[in-house]
Design a protein around this motif. Structure first.
Motif, short mmCIF file in Angstrom:
data_model
loop_
_atom_site.label_atom_id
_atom_site.label_comp_id
_atom_site.label_asym_id
_atom_site.label_seq_id
_atom_site.Cartn_x
_atom_site.Cartn_y
_atom_site.Cartn_z
N GLN A 672 41.31 39.47 44.49
CA GLN A 672 41.41 40.07 43.17
C GLN A 672 42.00 39.06 42.18
O GLN A 672 41.59 38.97 41.02
CB GLN A 672 42.28 41.33 43.23
CG GLN A 672 42.38 42.07 41.89
CD GLN A 672 41.02 42.52 41.38
OE1 GLN A 672 40.23 43.07 42.13
NE2 GLN A 672 40.76 42.29 40.09
N SER A 675 39.34 36.64 41.16
CA SER A 675 38.43 37.33 40.22
C SER A 675 39.05 37.39 38.84
O SER A 675 38.38 37.16 37.82
CB SER A 675 38.10 38.73 40.75
OG SER A 675 37.32 39.43 39.82
N ASP A 676 40.35 37.71 38.80
CA ASP A 676 41.04 37.79 37.50
C ASP A 676 41.10 36.42 36.83
O ASP A 676 41.03 36.32 35.60
CB ASP A 676 42.47 38.32 37.71
CG ASP A 676 42.48 39.79 38.13
OD1 ASP A 676 41.45 40.47 37.92
OD2 ASP A 676 43.51 40.24 38.67
N LYS A 679 37.79 35.84 35.20
CA LYS A 679 37.64 36.76 34.05
C LYS A 679 38.48 36.25 32.88
O LYS A 679 38.05 36.26 31.72
CB LYS A 679 38.06 38.17 34.44
CG LYS A 679 37.70 39.23 33.41
CD LYS A 679 37.97 40.62 33.93
CE LYS A 679 37.44 41.68 32.98
NZ LYS A 679 37.86 41.50 31.60
N SER A 695 28.42 33.06 44.40
CA SER A 695 29.31 33.67 45.40
C SER A 695 28.60 34.80 46.13
O SER A 695 27.68 35.44 45.60
CB SER A 695 30.58 34.20 44.71
OG SER A 695 31.42 34.83 45.65
N GLU A 699 33.01 41.33 44.69
CA GLU A 699 34.18 41.60 43.84
C GLU A 699 34.15 40.77 42.56
O GLU A 699 34.92 41.05 41.62
CB GLU A 699 35.46 41.28 44.62
CG GLU A 699 35.78 42.24 45.75
CD GLU A 699 35.01 41.92 47.02
OE1 GLU A 699 35.25 42.60 48.04
OE2 GLU A 699 34.14 41.00 47.00
N PHE A 700 33.28 39.75 42.49
CA PHE A 700 33.19 38.90 41.30
C PHE A 700 32.23 39.47 40.25
O PHE A 700 32.00 38.84 39.23
CB PHE A 700 32.71 37.50 41.69
CG PHE A 700 33.76 36.65 42.35
CD1 PHE A 700 35.06 37.11 42.50
CD2 PHE A 700 33.46 35.37 42.81
CE1 PHE A 700 36.03 36.33 43.11
CE2 PHE A 700 34.43 34.58 43.41
CZ PHE A 700 35.71 35.06 43.56
N GLN A 702 32.48 41.59 37.99
CA GLN A 702 33.01 41.94 36.67
C GLN A 702 33.67 40.76 35.95
O GLN A 702 34.36 40.97 34.95
CB GLN A 702 34.04 43.07 36.83
CG GLN A 702 33.54 44.30 37.54
CD GLN A 702 32.34 44.92 36.84
OE1 GLN A 702 32.31 44.99 35.60
NE2 GLN A 702 31.34 45.37 37.61
N ILE A 703 33.48 39.55 36.45
CA ILE A 703 34.23 38.44 35.84
C ILE A 703 33.63 37.95 34.52
O ILE A 703 34.28 37.21 33.78
CB ILE A 703 34.34 37.24 36.82
CG1 ILE A 703 32.96 36.61 37.06
CG2 ILE A 703 35.01 37.64 38.11
CD1 ILE A 703 33.03 35.31 37.87
N THR A 709 25.45 37.90 34.36
CA THR A 709 25.68 38.23 35.77
C THR A 709 24.34 38.52 36.43
O THR A 709 23.59 39.40 35.99
CB THR A 709 26.60 39.45 35.89
OG1 THR A 709 27.81 39.19 35.17
CG2 THR A 709 26.92 39.73 37.35
#
Length: 719
Positions: A672, A675-676, A679, A695, A699-700, A702-703, A709
């Motif tokens: 996380q 990912s942050d 972002k 990747s 989990e990525f 929303q970056i 995307t």
């Protein structure tokens, strides 16, 4: 570039020479330290250019027969491809790398699928399209327009007519790589940094020189999954390539002279090592061979003395050979003199021919003129006779015809005067009577011609006289040359003596044949004595530890280069202090933002290594754990870009590729956090840079923005 980041070259030469002025001149120091380009070649000031990819298109056919038609628009900020492992993410990046560097690392099986690649990108304000045809040997071109224009030109069969918008054309992969390097070096003011490395075993002094290419510098853009353990890449230890990439990306002042002088010093050290190795070999040879050589030398001397005593007969034919040569030389000179005088004699005789021919022609002309004069005189005489007879008959009046005795009437006389009808025979006369004045004029003309011919006769006589005088002189010269020619001595005595000498030499050789073995042995021993004497002299030099002048000169040059490089390194620390301080702070800010609060200070040392103070303890990049390394590496490259964005420093093109950052084994908290991080980067810098991420981690997703995307379903290929 401001004067604060420059070095005064003339003052630098004076500074270095001052330390060696007793051993070398200022001119020689400058010859040693002179470089092809300026010492101030490098500048940290940003060019204000960034690399932005706009669109990637490639087509072909898979092994299964399925068509490939990939066409993806690319954006500023972060662009991410999410797909399972081995589904084409890395291939996308390798295709981009190939189109930007010419370095082809695409898997061999997939490479065969791809027939054409089009990559559209922008540098500054200019948009380019790179076209690669892979249907045979790689060929294509780089154009200064977008893909839509390329397709339009291609559809209208006008690609071959374009000239001004063609940056370059290539016909092989190596040609492509070379021209791309020239193109990007010019765009971003990059150049080849060189390094040396040993090319033999550990005891070898042989060095090979290599250069950092555009493909190598591209490793600061394309961060491959296999290299996240390292700050730059896994083989950066060779030639300190990582350090050199760092210097080039930042444009650090004095990078060029330090790099070039280092290579020069390495080459001099190589030569010194080779000479010392030879010297060491000589010392070792001395210890093991001197006694053997001395012993053999004495044996050779004794054998030579014995042969000289036993061979009393003198077989020296050198006096005969010398006499033979002198006689031959004299005979040859006589032949040369004979040829020279014969040629001169014949040349003088040849001079008579044209003069005699000229006299004959003149005599012929004189005869013709005399003939013409006789002819004219006869004409003159005839005219005088005619003139006199005409005068006689013109005063005679005929009154009666002598034949019929009839009177000639006045009417007939008048008719004769008017119509030329004869008063006697009645016939019309066809010849007119010549006027007396006309006859006088004709006589005068003939006399003038006779005078002219007489003048010509005088000229001919004069010319003949001169020619006869010339003939007399030439004949005298011919006689002189003939006298010299017959005075040359005969070569017959010399020829007889040459034959005698040849017989004497043959006799000597015949006698020598009886002692052939002894003579050959003597010659061999003389040669061996010379070789042994030379070898023993060389050993004496080694024993006396005679240092060659070449080694002294090389050691002096190395000392000068050491001193100069030390001075430049110290100067560079001062010049680079500000830019490195800014970069250190940027990296520290980013690693703290990325969650590494335990790192309180970052220092870039004199070897351009990153030293981290973590929990009060200085550590290197290799001391960090896997998760920390990844975040620090992202922070490092992001800071290189920020240095340009915020301070207008450095040459990084503001473009990055992260291939599979992180791993599926990462704990949810760290995943996380990563990912942050992405972002946060996208939110802060999406209009000022471009980053590609590939990747398998969902989990990525929303970056970055939705239009940037590209997510594939499970087990689905990117293309």
């Amino acid at each position: 570039m401001s004067s604060k980041t420059e070095i005064n070259y003339r003052e630098f030469i004076k500074y270095v020479h001052l330390n060696f002025e007793e051993d070398i001149s200022s001119e020689e120091v400058e010859d040693l330290l002179h470089l092809e380009e300026s010492y101030n070649k490098d500048s940290p000031t940003s060019l204000g250019k960034s690399l932005l990819l706009n669109r990637l298109v490639f087509s072909g056919t898979k092994l299964s027969g399925e068509a490939i038609n990939f066409d993806q628009t690319l954006h500023k900020g972060i662009n991410i491809w999410i797909a399972d492992n081995h589904k084409g993410k890395s291939t996308i990046f390798k295709i981009i790398k190939f189109a930007l560097t010419g370095n082809d690392s695409i898997k061999k099986d997939i490479k065969l699928w791809i027939h054409e690649i089009l990559l559209e990108f922008t540098i500054g304000k200019v948009t380019y399209t790179c076209n690669i045809d892979r249907t045979g040997r790689d060929k294509g071109a780089l154009y200064s327009f977008n893909i839509d224009q390329y397709n339009s030109y291609k559809a209208n069969q006008k690609l071959d007519t374009i000239q001004k918008d063609v940056e370059f054309v290539f016909n092989s992969r190596q040609d492509f790589e070379d021209k791309l390097q020239n193109f990007f070096f010019e765009q971003f003011s990059f150049y080849n940094l060189k390094y040396t490395q040993k090319s033999g075993g550990k005891d070898s002094f042989e060095l090979s020189t290599s250069s950092l290419s555009w493909s190598t510098y591209f490793k600061s853009i394309y961060l491959e999954s296999s290299n996240y353990e390292y700050l730059f890449f896994d083989n950066e230890k060779f030639g300190s390539q990582g350090k050199k990439i760092f210097e080039m990306i930042l444009g650090l002042p004095l990078t060029y002279p330090i790099n070039m002088l280092n290579v020069q010093r390495d080459r001099i050290s190589e030569k010194i090592g080779q000479i010392k190795l030879v010297d060491k070999s000589k010392v070792d040879t001395t210890r093991s061979t001197k006694e053997r050589l001395d012993k053999r030398y004495q044996e050779v001397i004794r054998e030579l003395d014995s042969i000289k005593k036993n061979a009393e007969i003198n077989f020296d034919e050198r006096p005969l050979v010398e006499e033979y040569g002198k006689i031959q030389e004299r005979a040859n000179q006589i032949r040369i003199n004979q040829r020279t005088l014969t040629d001169s004699y014949q040349a003088e005789k040849a001079k008579l021919i044209p003069v005699e021919e000229e006299i004959r022609n003149l005599e012929s002309d004189r005869h013709k003129i005399n003939t013409e004069i006789s002819k004219l005189k006869k004409q003159e005489l005839n005219l005088e006779i005619y003139k006199q007879s005409q005068s006689f008959f013109s005063n005679l009046e005929i009154k009666t015809c002598p034949h019929c005795e009839l009177q000639v009437s006045d009417a007939k006389k008048e008719n004769e005067r008017e119509h030329h009808i004869c008063s006697l025979c009645g016939e019309e006369s066809t010849e007119q009577k010549v006027d007396e004045s006309e006859l006088s004029q004709k006589v005068t003309q003939i006399k003038e011609e006779i005078v002219g011919h007489n003048d010509k006769l005088k000229q001919i006589s004069t010319t003949i006289g001169k020619a006869e005088a010339l003939i007399k002189n030439i004949k005298k010269s011919v006689e002189d040359h003939y006298g010299k020619l017959i005075a040359i001595p005969s070569i017959e005595p010399d020829n007889r003596r040459l034959k005698e000498i040849e017989s004497e030499i043959a006799l000597v050789n015949k006698e020598r044949g009886k002692y052939k073995d002894s003579i050959e042995k003597k010659d061999q021993l003389i040669k061996e004595e010379a070789i042994l004497s030379f070898q023993l002299e060389e050993i004496k030099k080694v024993e006396l530890n005679v240092v060659s002048q070449e080694l002294v000169a090389l050691n002096l040059k190395k000392s000068i280069l050491d001193y100069a490089l030390s001075a430049l390194e110290k100067k560079r620390i001062v010049l680079n202090k500000d830019i490195l301080a800014k970069l250190e702070q940027l990296i520290l800010n980013e690693v703290n933002v990325f969650g590494l609060k335990s790192i309180s200070q970052i220092e870039i040392n004199d070897r351009y290594e990153l030293i981290f103070t973590q929990n009060g303890v200085p550590i290197s990049f290799n001391d960090l754990n896997e998760g920390e390394k990844l975040r620090v590496k992202i922070a490092f490259y992001l800071s290189l870009i920020q240095l340009d964005i915020e301070h207008r420093l450095g040459r990084h093109p503001r473009f990055l590729i992260f291939d599979s950052p992180g791993s599926e084994e990462m704990v949810p908290k760290h995943l996380q956090g990563l990912s942050d991080i992405f972002k946060s980067i996208n939110d802060r810098f999406k209009d000022q840079l471009q980053i590609f991420v590939g990747s398998a981690l969902r989990e990525f997703a929303q970056i970055t923005d939705e239009d940037r995307t590209f997510i594939k379903n499970e087990d689905e290929f990117i293309f």
